[in-house]
Each structure stands twice: as structure tokens, then as C-alpha cells.
Scaffold this active site. Sequence first.
Site, PDB file in Angstrom:
ATOM      1  N   GLN A 198       0.815  -1.215   0.000  1.00 56.20           N
ATOM      2  CA  GLN A 198       0.000   0.000   0.000  1.00 56.20           C
ATOM      3  C   GLN A 198       0.852   1.270   0.000  1.00 56.20           C
ATOM      4  OE1 GLN A 198      -3.588  -0.915   0.493  1.00 56.20           O
ATOM      5  NE2 GLN A 198      -3.875   1.060  -0.499  1.00 56.20           N
ATOM      6  N   GLY A 256     -12.497  -0.445   2.653  1.00 60.70           N
ATOM      7  CA  GLY A 256     -12.868  -1.856   2.505  1.00 60.70           C
ATOM      8  C   GLY A 256     -11.785  -2.672   1.827  1.00 60.70           C
ATOM      9  N   ASP A 257     -11.960  -3.956   1.849  1.00 60.43           N
ATOM     10  CA  ASP A 257     -11.121  -4.912   1.111  1.00 60.43           C
ATOM     11  C   ASP A 257     -11.938  -6.204   1.088  1.00 60.43           C
ATOM     12  OD1 ASP A 257      -8.201  -5.344   0.009  1.00 60.43           O
ATOM     13  OD2 ASP A 257      -8.553  -7.117   1.216  1.00 60.43           O
ATOM     14  N   LYS A 293      -2.795  -0.977   6.569  1.00 54.57           N
ATOM     15  CA  LYS A 293      -3.777  -2.017   6.235  1.00 54.57           C
ATOM     16  C   LYS A 293      -4.235  -2.650   7.541  1.00 54.57           C
ATOM     17  CE  LYS A 293      -5.683  -4.141   2.667  1.00 54.57           C
ATOM     18  NZ  LYS A 293      -6.043  -3.654   1.330  1.00 54.57           N
TER      19      LYS A 293
END
Length: 448
Positions: free
Chosen positions: A114, A168-169, A129
Site C-alpha cells: 500500500q 474496505g477490502d 492495512k
Amino acid sequence: MAFTNQYLADLYDKVVARNKGEVEFHQAVKEVLESLEPVVEKHPEYIKMGVIDSIVEPERIIKFRVPWVDDSGKVQINRGFRIQFNSAIGPYKGGLRFHPSVYEGIIKFLGFEQIFKNSLTGLPIGGGKGGSDFDPKGKSDMEVMRFCQSFMTELSKHIGADTDVPAGDIGVGGREIGYMFGQYKRLRNEFTGVLTGKGLTYGGSLARTEATGYGLCYFTEAMLNDHGDSFKGKTVVISGSGNVAIYATQKATQLGAKVVALSDSNGYVYDKDGIDLDAVKEIKEVKRGRIKEYADTHPSAEYHEGCSGIWTIPCDIALPCATQNEINEESAKTLVKNGVKAVAEGANMPSTPEAIEVYLNNGVLFGPAKAANAGGVATSALEMSQNSQRLSWTFDEVDAKLKGIMENIYANCAAAAKEYGLEGNYAAGANIAGFKKVADSMLAHGVV
Ligand code: NDP
């Protein structure tokens, strides 16, 4: 590939020793460090000032218990994580993943990736994350709500609109973001843009839902155009059938391609006539069902158990949009044998290092995740801007900005690869371009 630079080889060994058993994190670090070899030759100051040693070590790891009560009245315990990896260029930003496979190594690999992805967007966001080993599948809405409230009760102590802004993920969509936002607002008594991917009635951005899938196609189209080609008339295989896969299917179709396959963690459907996306949306977004159900109502479609078989379907373009390491060397070879022209990653790290070697050695255009799927986080950053301004932009405004960002990312990856003698290797280009901005900021901040 092996390291030729001894310093980076030793640093990689140190990362492996310090983060025992975290194989996904090792894989992500190795890929980046290998790409940085020509950069450190040219810029020894990054080594001298410990920038590379620092970048592989998270600034902060938060790990916590998440107790909640299921519908039968039983207490359940899950683990929660937030890894605040690097804030050199902005507040930590990155999604939350709820999936039973989640452990510290997965969150570390995602947080590390990221950093570079967020840098590539050109927007001021650092890397982070989080997530949990909670499995939303098969849970009632009320169970999901109780879990999300408990998760946020602890997480709220560590995040904030100017500190760390999760999104979100896998397993975290609009429903989960809504429950977590509600709990944050209640605990802190403040209405701020602390999460992105919010609903449109309470500060969400138009086009955020579509952004990762659309962005993936904008990146891929830019890459194809640069090589005198486009999506038009192409056959496309897409894995997954979640947020990224659905909107990649929509945009690829709008750009003139035919998407013939989608999957979930049980199996895949192949529809030679082209996927009927409305039916998929009904199954996955409304009923929260399985992709298998698609074949029940579409006589032109076949369902096959197991995930990897999807890569045996002949296609011009493959867009892996499910999960990490879903394309191995063998699947990559099959794709090449069947004439694939481009592979672009919607999921994070879906290709193993061996698979990437196969693409690069066979002239397949390869769009690496941290560049190709950066549209989601880029649009999250646009959501943060709208929240700060207390304004909402139109769908077309956001979509146009997203398209411009993805085209820039492609151009920057291509330029960085060329500058370091690796023309056409967009994986190396993405790592180098993403790294340099963060590294220069870290140099400016001194030893911190
Ligand atoms: P969703 O939860 O909406 O969908 C995930 C899809 O992938 C589902 O079809 C799921 O199947 C499948 N899947 C999940 N785990 C596995 C597994 N272990 N094996 C096979 N299939 C699996 O997630 P998203 O679409 O949001 O995310 C997909 C990928 O894209 C992830 O790698 C994520 O990190 C990445 N990504 C997402 C972004 C976003 O904005 N959402 C941004 C950038 C990257 P099932 O339903 O059976 O679990």
C-alpha cells in the site's frame, strides 16, 4: 531472480528472520527490493540514511481481541489488526480485510504494498492495512453488525481523519463500513471522514464502489493503447466476483470487450456468450449467493468446481481480481500458450514471482497490482478531499479524475522503467516510481 546487491540481499535476509513464517510479506518485500537494485546504485544516500531499512519496518503494529456475541448467544473471539506502515507522505490509508486466512503476515504484505501504491496515485496518503480473521460469510446482518461494532470499539483509539483512514477490502463492503462508521461516530461524537467507501447518504463518494475495477480497466487500456491495441473486440477472463471483479467486468464490457468468466472461492463460470453482469450483481450483491447459481439460470454457461481452472480458458486479457497468489507458474504458462496478450492485476499480488517471470519472458504486457488496482485507494483519497471540503462531486467528475490518475500512473511506471534501463517492465517501474517519492520524503524528515 537473485539479488546482485549484497546490501539488499542482507536486508532481505533480516526481514525474513525478523518476520518468521510471514511468507506473503517476504514475497512482497523481495519483489520490491529486487526492483530497487538500479536505484540504490544511483542513489547510495537511501542506504546511507537507512531509508530502505526503515521502509520494510512498520511504524506501528496494533493487534487486538475482538469479542462479540453470535445469534445463539455464544461469545466469539476474533483477532483484529491494524498495521500503520508508513506515514511519510500522508496519513495511513488502506483497507480492512475480513477473511479467515487473515494473520499478521497478510496484513503486513498488504500494508507494505500500500505504501508504494498510494505514492503512485500522486495523492498525499501513507500506507496502512488492517483486518480480522472474522468470516462474514454465512453470518446474519446482526452478527456482522455486532462484530463491526466491537472491532471499531478498539480501532477507534488508533485512527482519525488526519491520522489513519481505513477502507474496505475482501469481506468489507458498504454494509461493514456503515456499521463501523456508525460506531466510530457514536464513540467519538464527531462526524469526520474517518473511513472511505461510505454510503452516499453519509459522506461517501460517487464512483468509489466502481473505482478499483474501473481503474484497473483504465490502466489496462492505457497500457494497451501504448502498444497500439485496446480492449475492443477482446476476450477477457476475470477471477473473483466481488467488488473489483464486478466493476472490472462492467468497464471492460463498456470498452468493447467480452468477459467470458468469473469465479469465487468455490469455482468458476464460463459463459461463451459473455457474462450477464446484472445476473451476477443480483447473485453476489443482493442475495450474497455463490457464482455457481449463475449457471442454473444461464444455459450458455458452464460451472466448474475449483478456482485455478479459470486460467485454462483461452483469452486475450486476464484480470485476476480475487486474491493473492492465484496465478502460479503453470497457470501463467497456460495463459501464454493460449495467446494471452495482457495480464493486469485487480487483486493484490495475485501472480506468484514465477508467474511474473513467465509473463515478462514471453512479451505479455503486465500491469502489476500496486499500479493497476490503485484506482480504489485514489478514489478513497478523493472521498477524503470531498469530506474535508464538505462537498460532493458528481459521478462524472470523480470518474474523469480517476481516469486521469490511472493514465498518469501508467505513464509514470513506463517512464521509471525506461529511466532505469528496464523498458516495458511495469512491475519494476511501479516499484521504483512509488518508492522514490516516499524515500525522498523520508530523507527530508531525517531519522524518525
Ligand atoms: P470481495 O470480498 O468483494 O470479493 C473477493 C472475491 O474474491 C470473491 O469472489 C471471493 O470469493 C474471492 N476470493 C476471496 N478469497 C479467495 C480465495 N482465498 N480463493 C479464491 N477466491 C477468493 O473483495 P474485493 O473485490 O474488494 O477484493 C478482491 C481483491 O482486490 C483483493 O485482493 C483485494 O485486496 C484487492 N483490492 C480491492 C480493492 C477495493 O477497493 N475493494 C482495492 C485494491 C485492491 P468468495 O465470495 O467465495 O470468498
